[in-house]
Write an enzyme that holds these catalytic residues in place. Structure first.
Site, PDB file in Angstrom:
ATOM      1  N   ASP A  65       0.879  -1.124  -0.073  1.00  0.00           N
ATOM      2  CA  ASP A  65      -0.133  -0.542  -0.175  1.00  0.00           C
ATOM      3  C   ASP A  65       0.631   1.431   0.046  1.00  0.00           C
ATOM      4  O   ASP A  65       1.193   1.564   0.859  1.00  0.00           O
ATOM      5  CB  ASP A  65      -1.185   0.337   1.333  1.00  0.00           C
ATOM      6  CG  ASP A  65      -1.800   0.981   1.123  1.00  0.00           C
ATOM      7  OD1 ASP A  65      -1.736   1.530   0.687  1.00  0.00           O
ATOM      8  OD2 ASP A  65      -2.494   1.071   2.345  1.00  0.00           O
ATOM      9  N   TYR A 156      -7.231  15.572  -9.180  1.00  0.00           N
ATOM     10  CA  TYR A 156      -6.535  15.266  -9.699  1.00  0.00           C
ATOM     11  C   TYR A 156      -5.459  16.321 -10.198  1.00  0.00           C
ATOM     12  O   TYR A 156      -4.998  15.313 -10.720  1.00  0.00           O
ATOM     13  CB  TYR A 156      -7.184  13.978 -10.301  1.00  0.00           C
ATOM     14  CG  TYR A 156      -6.700  13.072 -11.241  1.00  0.00           C
ATOM     15  CD1 TYR A 156      -6.675  12.208 -10.637  1.00  0.00           C
ATOM     16  CD2 TYR A 156      -6.892  13.703 -12.845  1.00  0.00           C
ATOM     17  CE1 TYR A 156      -6.060  11.195 -11.585  1.00  0.00           C
ATOM     18  CE2 TYR A 156      -6.357  12.307 -13.953  1.00  0.00           C
ATOM     19  CZ  TYR A 156      -6.373  11.885 -13.083  1.00  0.00           C
ATOM     20  OH  TYR A 156      -5.607  10.611 -14.362  1.00  0.00           O
ATOM     21  N   LYS A 160      -1.241  15.264 -11.027  1.00  0.00           N
ATOM     22  CA  LYS A 160      -1.151  15.189 -12.256  1.00  0.00           C
ATOM     23  C   LYS A 160       0.449  16.478 -12.621  1.00  0.00           C
ATOM     24  O   LYS A 160       0.879  16.225 -13.248  1.00  0.00           O
ATOM     25  CB  LYS A 160      -2.117  14.228 -12.907  1.00  0.00           C
ATOM     26  CG  LYS A 160      -2.862  13.219 -12.771  1.00  0.00           C
ATOM     27  CD  LYS A 160      -1.774  11.948 -12.683  1.00  0.00           C
ATOM     28  CE  LYS A 160      -2.481  10.814 -12.322  1.00  0.00           C
ATOM     29  NZ  LYS A 160      -1.385   9.502 -12.356  1.00  0.00           N
TER      30      LYS A 160
END
Length: 243
Positions: A65, A156, A160
């Site tokens: 994880d 998000y 990125k």
């Protein structure tokens, strides 16, 4: 003199995070088919083992994880301890969750950035000395969202965009050691991250993960005298318009 039919991946060890599904799994299978010894990492050992079984005997599954603070360093240590080298790291682990900026609270922001950006930075940092020793390669699976705005994508897109900037720094810092860095920015690709987020007609017009994986494997295998700026790939027609 090199053997004419020898794979450029023969003898190389490749780590693929996010290897249990989607682009990560597709890339792992494509690299294994080209002769690399591949380690697929992700949270579900059962799903990783299914990918490894499909990819072939040179593929190993390791559950991890990456959101846990010490996990990236532990993963790199395990791979190097087992195989005594590391040639390529493909950072494909990521999460895709949508919220408007008004609904983006600190916990949501943190949950996205920690996996998409922080874990990748930690993993690459831990792998760096081994990649320097092998004059290896780093692959960052970013997104078209790094440079193109979409609604409900604040966390998000920021993660990125940060990944793209990180990749540009790595390209500069890696050159003296012969490390090559590839930042791949796919547009809509039909993977399970779209379940519940796009209708079937839209998903049918998206890129296919196996094709993206094949492309990434081809790029990693290209002549090392070639460098790449961030590469943006997308379907011929916008899936939302096509449907």
């Amino acid at each position: 003199m090199s053997e004419p039919n020898r794979s450029p991946f023969a003898g190389q060890v490749v780590l693929v995070t996010g290897g249990s599904s989607g682009i990560g799994a597709a890339t792992a299978m494509a690299l294994a088919a080209r002769g690399a010894r591949v380690v697929v990492a992700g949270r579900s050992l059962e799903r990783l083992e299914a990918v490894a079984a499909q990819a072939g005997p040179l593929t190993t599954a390791v559950a991890c994880d990456l959101a846990r603070w010490d996990a990236p360093g532990e993963l790199i240590a395990e791979v190097v301890d087992r195989f005594d080298r590391l040639d390529v790291v493909v950072n494909a682990a990521g999460v895709f969750e949508k919220r408007s900026i008004a609904d983006t609270d600190p916990d949501f922001w943190r949950s996205v950035v920690e996996v998409n950006l922080k874990a990748t930075v930690q993993l690459t940092r831990a792998a760096w000395p081994h990649l320097q020793a092998s004059a290896g390669q780093v692959v960052l699976i970013s997104s078209i969202a790094a440079v193109r705005g979409f609604p409900e994508n604040a966390a998000y897109a920021a993660s990125k965009g940060g990944l793209n900037a990180f990749g540009e720094v790595l390209r500069v810092e890696g050159r003296p050691s012969g490390i090559r860095v590839l930042t791949i920015c796919p547009a809509q690709t039909d993977t399970e991250i779209w379940e519940g987020k796009a209708p079937d007609a839209v998903r049918a017009a998206m890129m296919r993960a196996p094709g993206v994986g094949e492309l990434i494997a081809d790029l990693v295998g290209t002549d090392r005298s070639i460098d790449f700026a961030p590469l943006f790939i997308e379907p011929p027609v916008d899936p939302w318009s096509a449907s």
